[in-house]
Design a protein around this motif. Structure first.
Motif, PDB file in Angstrom:
ATOM      1  N   TYR A   5       0.710  -1.126   0.142  1.00 66.54           N
ATOM      2  CA  TYR A   5      -0.154  -0.546  -0.363  1.00 66.54           C
ATOM      3  C   TYR A   5       0.737   1.680  -0.234  1.00 66.54           C
ATOM      4  N   PRO A   6       0.118   2.720  -0.422  1.00 69.36           N
ATOM      5  CA  PRO A   6       1.335   3.516  -0.484  1.00 69.36           C
ATOM      6  C   PRO A   6       2.568   4.347   0.779  1.00 69.36           C
ATOM      7  N   ALA A   7       0.627   4.249   1.857  1.00 71.63           N
ATOM      8  CA  ALA A   7       2.112   3.974   3.130  1.00 71.63           C
ATOM      9  C   ALA A   7       3.240   3.231   3.795  1.00 71.63           C
ATOM     10  N   GLN A   8       3.607   2.038   3.014  1.00 68.78           N
ATOM     11  CA  GLN A   8       3.848   1.318   2.998  1.00 68.78           C
ATOM     12  C   GLN A   8       5.458   0.927   2.411  1.00 68.78           C
ATOM     13  N   LEU A   9       5.156   2.296   1.507  1.00 72.64           N
ATOM     14  CA  LEU A   9       6.339   3.105   0.224  1.00 72.64           C
ATOM     15  C   LEU A   9       6.900   4.851   0.653  1.00 72.64           C
ATOM     16  N   SER A  10       7.887   4.392   0.331  1.00 70.19           N
ATOM     17  CA  SER A  10       8.726   5.427   0.597  1.00 70.19           C
ATOM     18  C   SER A  10       8.321   6.694  -0.549  1.00 70.19           C
ATOM     19  N   GLY A  11       7.897   7.884  -0.301  1.00 69.09           N
ATOM     20  CA  GLY A  11       8.585   8.672  -1.145  1.00 69.09           C
ATOM     21  C   GLY A  11       8.307   8.646  -2.688  1.00 69.09           C
ATOM     22  N   GLY A  12      10.068   8.385  -2.815  1.00 70.77           N
ATOM     23  CA  GLY A  12      10.514   7.705  -4.188  1.00 70.77           C
ATOM     24  C   GLY A  12       9.809   6.754  -5.148  1.00 70.77           C
ATOM     25  N   GLN A  13       9.643   6.007  -3.886  1.00 74.07           N
ATOM     26  CA  GLN A  13       8.907   4.695  -4.241  1.00 74.07           C
ATOM     27  C   GLN A  13       7.420   5.027  -4.922  1.00 74.07           C
ATOM     28  N   GLN A  14       6.577   5.629  -3.874  1.00 70.50           N
ATOM     29  CA  GLN A  14       5.314   6.116  -3.992  1.00 70.50           C
ATOM     30  C   GLN A  14       4.730   6.847  -5.814  1.00 70.50           C
ATOM     31  N   GLU A  71       6.318  19.226 -11.178  1.00 67.38           N
ATOM     32  CA  GLU A  71       7.751  19.208  -9.601  1.00 67.38           C
ATOM     33  C   GLU A  71       7.250  17.513  -9.253  1.00 67.38           C
ATOM     34  N   PRO A  72       8.057  16.963 -10.327  1.00 72.26           N
ATOM     35  CA  PRO A  72       7.976  14.808  -9.475  1.00 72.26           C
ATOM     36  C   PRO A  72       8.631  14.880  -8.300  1.00 72.26           C
ATOM     37  N   THR A  73       9.675  16.207  -8.117  1.00 68.52           N
ATOM     38  CA  THR A  73      10.265  15.574  -7.201  1.00 68.52           C
ATOM     39  C   THR A  73      10.207  16.332  -5.997  1.00 68.52           C
ATOM     40  N   SER A  74       9.840  17.626  -6.380  1.00 68.68           N
ATOM     41  CA  SER A  74       9.539  18.072  -5.510  1.00 68.68           C
ATOM     42  C   SER A  74       9.362  18.273  -3.494  1.00 68.68           C
ATOM     43  N   ALA A  75       8.696  16.616  -3.360  1.00 68.58           N
ATOM     44  CA  ALA A  75       8.207  16.478  -2.624  1.00 68.58           C
ATOM     45  C   ALA A  75       8.746  15.716  -1.689  1.00 68.58           C
ATOM     46  N   LEU A  76      10.076  15.217  -2.553  1.00 71.71           N
ATOM     47  CA  LEU A  76      10.710  14.072  -1.914  1.00 71.71           C
ATOM     48  C   LEU A  76      11.849  14.264  -1.386  1.00 71.71           C
ATOM     49  N   ASP A  77      12.421  13.173  -0.525  1.00 72.11           N
ATOM     50  CA  ASP A  77      13.882  13.342  -0.151  1.00 72.11           C
ATOM     51  C   ASP A  77      14.562  13.579  -0.327  1.00 72.11           C
ATOM     52  N   PRO A  78      15.765  14.274  -0.114  1.00 70.49           N
ATOM     53  CA  PRO A  78      16.755  14.545  -1.404  1.00 70.49           C
ATOM     54  C   PRO A  78      17.834  13.334  -1.902  1.00 70.49           C
ATOM     55  N   GLU A  79      17.908  12.521  -0.955  1.00 70.99           N
ATOM     56  CA  GLU A  79      18.095  11.408  -1.092  1.00 70.99           C
ATOM     57  C   GLU A  79      16.921   9.925  -2.720  1.00 70.99           C
ATOM     58  N   LYS A  80      16.112  10.729  -2.500  1.00 75.48           N
ATOM     59  CA  LYS A  80      14.567   9.945  -3.751  1.00 75.48           C
ATOM     60  C   LYS A  80      14.172  10.551  -4.636  1.00 75.48           C
ATOM     61  N   VAL A  81      15.673  11.494  -4.900  1.00 78.22           N
ATOM     62  CA  VAL A  81      14.950  12.413  -5.883  1.00 78.22           C
ATOM     63  C   VAL A  81      15.531  11.571  -7.194  1.00 78.22           C
ATOM     64  N   GLY A  82      16.749  11.009  -7.018  1.00 83.29           N
ATOM     65  CA  GLY A  82      17.244  10.308  -8.250  1.00 83.29           C
ATOM     66  C   GLY A  82      16.572   9.204  -8.641  1.00 83.29           C
ATOM     67  N   GLU A  83      16.081   8.433  -7.704  1.00 81.45           N
ATOM     68  CA  GLU A  83      15.122   7.041  -8.834  1.00 81.45           C
ATOM     69  C   GLU A  83      14.556   7.430  -9.447  1.00 81.45           C
ATOM     70  N   VAL A  84      13.102   8.330  -9.151  1.00 87.83           N
ATOM     71  CA  VAL A  84      12.383   9.449  -9.987  1.00 87.83           C
ATOM     72  C   VAL A  84      13.217   9.901 -11.517  1.00 87.83           C
ATOM     73  N   LEU A  85      13.422  10.473 -11.006  1.00 85.42           N
ATOM     74  CA  LEU A  85      14.634  11.312 -12.155  1.00 85.42           C
ATOM     75  C   LEU A  85      15.346   9.924 -13.104  1.00 85.42           C
ATOM     76  N   ALA A  86      15.139   8.826 -12.611  1.00 86.75           N
ATOM     77  CA  ALA A  86      16.213   7.711 -13.440  1.00 86.75           C
ATOM     78  C   ALA A  86      15.258   7.500 -14.504  1.00 86.75           C
ATOM     79  N   VAL A  87      13.685   7.585 -13.813  1.00 85.34           N
ATOM     80  CA  VAL A  87      12.742   6.467 -14.932  1.00 85.34           C
ATOM     81  C   VAL A  87      12.617   7.675 -15.380  1.00 85.34           C
ATOM     82  N   MET A  88      12.895   8.742 -15.200  1.00 90.50           N
ATOM     83  CA  MET A  88      11.716   9.566 -16.511  1.00 90.50           C
ATOM     84  C   MET A  88      12.986   9.921 -17.232  1.00 90.50           C
TER      85      MET A  88
END
Ligand code: ADP
Ligand code: MG
Length: 255
Positions: free
Chosen positions: A148-157, A177-194
């Motif tokens: 469930y979403p609550a069991q996932l990190s922001g980057g995973q969500q 602004e897909p990465t603006s709400a993420l902890d800095p260390e989670k930004v890269g994994e989302v940008l990689a998917v994009m």
């Protein structure tokens, strides 16, 4: 000629009450183009994306998405818009990912991804489930379908949110602004998917403060201020040599 994956706008205006939020916006996005939009808060970036996705209608001007009119004025009195049904169909071809993920909290990652194909497109459940599995794998979350979403990190969500948008088989993807709400260390994994999506040829419009992403991935860059596109051009050129004073001042603040 195919118009799939294109956006064409001329003289777009949008107001909320007496406040003009978009003024005289021209847009030309080619199929497979990666366009980044930057600009200060309140400059109209989200509203522009919402118009392209059909969440808002333009007040004036021409807006064609995937080759089809989302609305335009021919005269001051005649507004031409798609029928509700056609707009709903067209909207499924424009995926949007928000800052706040917006996953359904009471559904697993897999069910979030299946929701569009099954509930909106009335597709086959088994097929949607297999597609969800493939999409989860493509965003690096193979083992997470039952979470469930609550069991996932922001980057995973956010990666689930991207997979959910892709499940509708869009021709254009919008990112607000897909990465603006993420902890800095989670930004890269989302940008990689994009980045992966960009390399596969998806047309993308990305509102972002990630100048590294813009420099590396974007073809074109738009700088917006007070409802206008103040400067546009080749992304690396605009970032390295902004011509307008307002662009220079903004980049000095964020770079
Ligand atoms: P940005 O994404 O660049 O921060 P927005 O497009 O969200 O800018 O907002 C541009 C302006 O439009 C802001 O002044 C905002 O307050 C206003 N605005 C946005 N949506 C609405 C709305 N639904 N009703 C009234 N004003 C709105
Ligand atoms: Mg915004």
């Amino acid at each position: 000629m195919t118009c799939d994956g294109t956006v064409h706008g001329r003289g777009i205006r949008k107001s909320f009450g007496s406040k003009t939020v978009l003024q005289n916006i021209d847009l030309d996005i080619a199929s497979g183009e990666i366009c980044c939009i930057i600009g200060p808060s309140g400059s109209g970036k989200s509203t522009l994306l919402r118009c392209v996705n059909g969440l808002e209608t333009v007040d004036l001007g021409v807006l064609k998405v995937n080759g089809e009119h989302f609305g335009y004025y021919e005269t001051d009195t005649a507004f031409h818009a798609l029928s509700r049904k056609r707009l709903a169909e067209q909207r499924t071809k424009v995926g949007i990912v928000f800052q706040q993920f917006n996953l359904f909290p009471n559904m697993t990652a897999r069910d979030n991804i299946m929701a569009g194909p099954v509930l909106v497109k009335h597709g086959d459940k088994q097929q949607a489930s297999e597609q969800a599995q493939q999409l989860l794998a493509s965003v690096g979350l193979s083992g997470f379908g039952g979470h469930y979403p609550a069991q996932l990190s922001g980057g995973q969500q956010q990666r689930v949110a991207i997979a959910r948008a892709l499940a509708m088989d869009p021709q254009i993807m919008l990112f607000d602004e897909p990465t603006s709400a993420l902890d800095p260390e989670k930004v890269g994994e989302v940008l990689a998917v994009m980045k992966d999506l960009a390399q596969k040829g998806m047309t993308m419009i990305v509102v972002t403060h990630e100048m590294g992403f813009a420099r590396e991935v974007a073809d074109t860059l738009l700088f917006m201020d007070e409802g206008c596109i103040v400067e546009r051009g080749d992304a690396r050129e605009v970032l390295a040599h902004p011509k307008e004073r307002r662009t220079q001042a903004f980049l000095e603040r964020v770079l």
